[in-house]
Scaffold this active site. Structure first.
Site, short mmCIF file in Angstrom:
data_model
loop_
_atom_site.label_atom_id
_atom_site.label_comp_id
_atom_site.label_asym_id
_atom_site.label_seq_id
_atom_site.Cartn_x
_atom_site.Cartn_y
_atom_site.Cartn_z
N CYS A 89 0.84 -1.20 0.00
CA CYS A 89 0.00 0.00 0.00
C CYS A 89 0.88 1.26 0.00
CB CYS A 89 -0.93 0.00 1.20
SG CYS A 89 -2.06 1.41 1.22
N CYS A 143 0.17 0.52 10.31
CA CYS A 143 -0.21 -0.54 9.36
C CYS A 143 0.97 -1.34 8.80
CB CYS A 143 -1.00 0.06 8.21
SG CYS A 143 -1.64 -1.21 7.09
N ARG A 178 -18.38 -2.63 17.60
CA ARG A 178 -17.58 -3.84 17.39
C ARG A 178 -16.29 -3.83 18.20
NH1 ARG A 178 -17.13 -4.35 11.66
NH2 ARG A 178 -19.22 -5.18 11.88
N CYS A 215 -16.46 -9.47 5.42
CA CYS A 215 -15.84 -8.23 4.97
C CYS A 215 -14.57 -8.51 4.19
CB CYS A 215 -15.52 -7.34 6.18
SG CYS A 215 -14.98 -5.69 5.70
N CYS A 261 0.13 5.07 6.84
CA CYS A 261 -0.54 4.89 8.13
C CYS A 261 0.46 4.26 9.11
CB CYS A 261 -1.77 3.99 7.98
SG CYS A 261 -2.91 4.55 6.69
N CYS A 301 -19.70 1.68 8.07
CA CYS A 301 -18.97 1.08 9.18
C CYS A 301 -17.76 1.97 9.40
CB CYS A 301 -18.56 -0.35 8.80
SG CYS A 301 -17.48 -1.14 10.01
N CYS A 314 -19.52 -6.83 3.21
CA CYS A 314 -18.88 -5.55 3.53
C CYS A 314 -17.54 -5.47 2.79
CB CYS A 314 -18.66 -5.47 5.05
SG CYS A 314 -17.74 -4.02 5.61
#
Length: 327
Positions: free
Chosen positions: A52, A59, A260, A96, A56, A188, A128
């Site tokens: 990616c 991550c 969640r 998801c 972040c 979400c 999702c």
């Protein structure tokens, strides 16, 4: 009464309530809107892993960090549908699919994702996706394919955001959430605690979520799982009381939302998880991985459900409840 006009001061006052009183209040609200013995079981599958371009700080899939995560191209449709069926047979009612993309591009990979969405929806699962930034047109295509929910977390407060991510803005996140909501897809959206933020950042993030209209249908509360090789690898563990405070406040502010208990659950024992359920959590991720970080496996969760006498929430329950209200 469902409110979208909470002030920052009101959110702060709830968040700072003495913990025993806060849990009691949240548990009371929870029982008004939900079956306290019912928990939504979701499975999260990484359909495209690593590489990616984002930065972040938490991550392991960011290409710029050396975390040992192997880059994998987009899975084929048949593999994903097989995993979805396995998840359904193990008790999940929401599936998801996550892709380590900065944004969705209109190409063959997106066409494959649309096929995946159709296939998973046909299995009777709430489907999702979390694919990064979306345009309204892309959201519309996902909706037409059968997408039920789209995950796009705020991560933290607007003020602290640039300490964690610099490759996209807070407004970028809010625009994607708006595009999803406009197309009738359930939102979400939640965040992560333990990033080095202050209490005020947690309160501000909850305020942003609670003043969305409508509220997110699902609010994941994550505790950072530090990954070697990321800038946050040495962050201390978040205590269960911090998680309970976040969950309870979210429950009071957004009574109808599924709150969640997400990342970080692997480090909690049964008693700590029970406290989170008591405070208003009614959704978990099942399966031994959350994209690339560890998570309790299905067998452990079956034991957890037996001990606490919990039952899985049926798929599309909220949708069916709305139909009954209009009947």
């Amino acid at each position: 009464m469902i409110r979208n006009d909470w002030t920052l001061e009101e959110v702060r006052e709830i968040y700072q309530t003495p913990i025993m009183e806060l849990i009691y209040r949240a548990a009371t609200v929870h029982r008004q809107y939900h079956d306290p013995n019912e928990v939504q079981v979701c499975t999260l599958l990484s359909i495209k892993t690593g590489g990616c371009p984002e930065d972040c700080a938490y991550c392991p899939q960011a290409a710029r960090y050396h975390t040992g995560v192997e880059v994998h191209k987009l899975l084929d449709v048949e593999t994903v549908l097989k995993k979805a069926l396995e998840a359904k047979e193990a008790g999940s009612t929401r599936f998801c699919m996550g892709a380590a993309w900065r944004e969705v591009r209109n190409n063959r990979d997106f066409d494959k994702v649309l096929e995946m969405v159709k296939g998973v929806a046909n299995l009777g699962l709430e489907v999702c996706c979390t694919l990064g930034m979306l345009t309204e047109e892309q959201a519309q295509k996902l909706k037409e394919a059968g997408l039920y929910a789209y995950n796009h977390n705020l991560d933290t407060s607007e003020d602290y955001y640039n300490n964690i991510i610099t490759t996209r803005t807070y407004d970028d996140r809010l625009k994607t959430i708006e595009a999803v909501s406009k197309n009738g897809i359930s939102v979400c959206s939640g965040g992560i605690i333990g990033l080095g933020e202050k209490e005020e950042d947690r309160i501000a993030m909850l305020h942003t979520l609670a003043t969305m209209n409508p509220h997110p249908e699902s609010v994941p509360i994550n505790a950072l799982v530090p990954v070697p090789g990321t800038p946050l690898e040495n962050q201390p563990r978040v205590s269960v009381w911090e998680m309970v405070r976040m969950i309870a406040t979210a429950r009071i502010l957004m009574p109808k939302a599924m709150v969640r208990l997400s990342a970080g659950r692997v480090r909690m024992n049964v008693e700590e998880q029970a406290l989170c359920f008591l405070a208003g959590a009614n959704s978990i991720f099942a399966g031994d991985k959350l994209l690339t970080t560890p998570n309790p496996d299905y067998v452990e969760d079956q034991k957890l459900f037996q001990i606490l006498q919990l039952k899985p929430r049926p798929a599309y329950k909220q949708q069916e409840a709305k139909c009954c209200e209009h009947a």
